[in-house]
Design a protein around this motif. Structure first.
Motif, PDB file in Angstrom:
ATOM      1  N   THR A 189       0.825  -1.198   0.000  1.00  0.00           N
ATOM      2  CA  THR A 189       0.000   0.000   0.000  1.00  0.00           C
ATOM      3  C   THR A 189       0.862   1.251   0.000  1.00  0.00           C
ATOM      4  O   THR A 189       1.934   1.279   0.607  1.00  0.00           O
ATOM      5  CB  THR A 189      -0.924   0.014   1.235  1.00  0.00           C
ATOM      6  OG1 THR A 189      -1.818  -1.102   1.162  1.00  0.00           O
ATOM      7  CG2 THR A 189      -1.750   1.281   1.303  1.00  0.00           C
ATOM      8  N   ALA A 191       0.381   5.826  -0.119  1.00  0.00           N
ATOM      9  CA  ALA A 191      -0.539   6.964  -0.039  1.00  0.00           C
ATOM     10  C   ALA A 191      -0.226   7.949  -1.160  1.00  0.00           C
ATOM     11  O   ALA A 191       0.924   8.338  -1.368  1.00  0.00           O
ATOM     12  CB  ALA A 191      -0.415   7.652   1.311  1.00  0.00           C
ATOM     13  N   ARG A 230      -5.299   6.088  -0.444  1.00  0.00           N
ATOM     14  CA  ARG A 230      -4.328   4.999  -0.465  1.00  0.00           C
ATOM     15  C   ARG A 230      -4.617   4.058  -1.637  1.00  0.00           C
ATOM     16  O   ARG A 230      -5.771   3.851  -2.008  1.00  0.00           O
ATOM     17  CB  ARG A 230      -4.350   4.231   0.853  1.00  0.00           C
ATOM     18  CG  ARG A 230      -4.047   5.118   2.066  1.00  0.00           C
ATOM     19  CD  ARG A 230      -3.892   4.333   3.339  1.00  0.00           C
ATOM     20  NE  ARG A 230      -2.655   3.564   3.342  1.00  0.00           N
ATOM     21  CZ  ARG A 230      -1.455   4.065   3.642  1.00  0.00           C
ATOM     22  NH1 ARG A 230      -1.321   5.359   3.930  1.00  0.00           N
ATOM     23  NH2 ARG A 230      -0.380   3.301   3.657  1.00  0.00           N
ATOM     24  N   THR A 232      -3.614   0.099  -3.122  1.00  0.00           N
ATOM     25  CA  THR A 232      -3.090  -1.205  -2.721  1.00  0.00           C
ATOM     26  C   THR A 232      -2.920  -2.059  -3.966  1.00  0.00           C
ATOM     27  O   THR A 232      -3.853  -2.199  -4.764  1.00  0.00           O
ATOM     28  CB  THR A 232      -4.045  -1.907  -1.731  1.00  0.00           C
ATOM     29  OG1 THR A 232      -4.245  -1.055  -0.592  1.00  0.00           O
ATOM     30  CG2 THR A 232      -3.467  -3.241  -1.277  1.00  0.00           C
TER      31      THR A 232
END
Length: 250
Positions: A189, A191, A230, A232
């Motif tokens: 992940t 940001a 975010r 992923t």
């Protein structure tokens, strides 16, 4: 309030010329849509595949910051200012067209290495942003960033943002824009930056964008008033290109 507009890979403008397969995120060449001429300061984001032994012959540019990011293969650059070299995955490259420059870009696979001829296509994304000032001296810069990408973080690879003065791989002549690249392992992940305009492009693999859902290879998200959403990576990982922009063309 943040807003997200998703653009799917299959909805992009396409140019097919035998030697070239190109997908355009925005209006480009013969493809024009007055409602899709750019986002923030980003005017061009072309996803190109060029066949072996072919490429873009010498042509002009003016007053544009052009960033090229290679995903596979090798791209030979030559320009009228005497710069030349091969751009390959993990090498960030910027050309400032300034008051005028001529350059060519060709698939490097015709070159012989160790007696063997390479015949793979070259796959790259080329992105254009407007500079702060017209008529500057043409310029060229490139730098290897492969080691930094192994961290799995968003790496600022081409930026004019003041906060990146010390850590951007290469500089662009636009103080309100910066490009990050991340290579995310499966499930990793990251940001996104907080900015008025963020353009997220999934160059390889697949991701899940917080609050939006899955994005596949070639998909893009245009995010306004971004607040560090975010992303992923999917089961096969992903490579993403992210523009942070603090101004827009009016």
């Amino acid at each position: 309030m943040s807003s997200v507009e998703v653009h799917r890979a299959g909805d992009r403008f396409r140019t097919s010329a035998g030697w070239l397969e190109s997908s355009h995120s925005f209006s480009f060449g013969q493809h024009f849509d007055p409602s899709n001429t750019g986002f923030g300061l980003l005017l061009v984001s072309n996803d190109d595949i060029v066949a072996p032994g072919t490429g873009f012959d010498t042509h002009p540019h003016r007053d544009m910051e052009i960033v090229t990011w290679v995903l596979s293969g090798g791209l030979v650059h030559q320009d009228s200012e005497g710069h030349n070299g091969v751009i390959y995955p993990g090498l960030a490259q910027r050309m400032s067209a300034g008051r005028g420059i001529l350059h060519s870009e060709r698939n490097d696979s015709w070159r012989l290495t160790g007696g063997a001829e390479h015949t793979e296509p070259v796959h790259f994304v080329q992105m254009w942003v407007m500079p702060d000032e017209a008529g500057i001296d043409p310029g060229y810069e490139q730098l290897e960033v492969d080691d930094r990408l192994r961290t799995g973080e968003l790496v600022p690879v081409a930026s004019g943002l003041p906060e990146h003065a010390a850590d951007a791989a290469i500089r662009i002549n636009q103080k309100n824009a910066g490009l990050y690249v991340a290579r995310l392992a499966a499930g990793r992940t990251a940001a996104l930056p907080t900015a008025p305009y963020v353009h997220l492009f999934v160059a390889l693999g697949a991701i899940d964008l917080e609050g939006t859902g899955p994005l596949a290879t070639g998909d893009a998200a245009r995010i306004e008033a971004a607040e560090a959403q975010r992303v992923t990576a999917g089961p096969d990982g992903a490579e993403i290109l992210v523009w942070e922009m603090h101004a827009a063309l009016r």
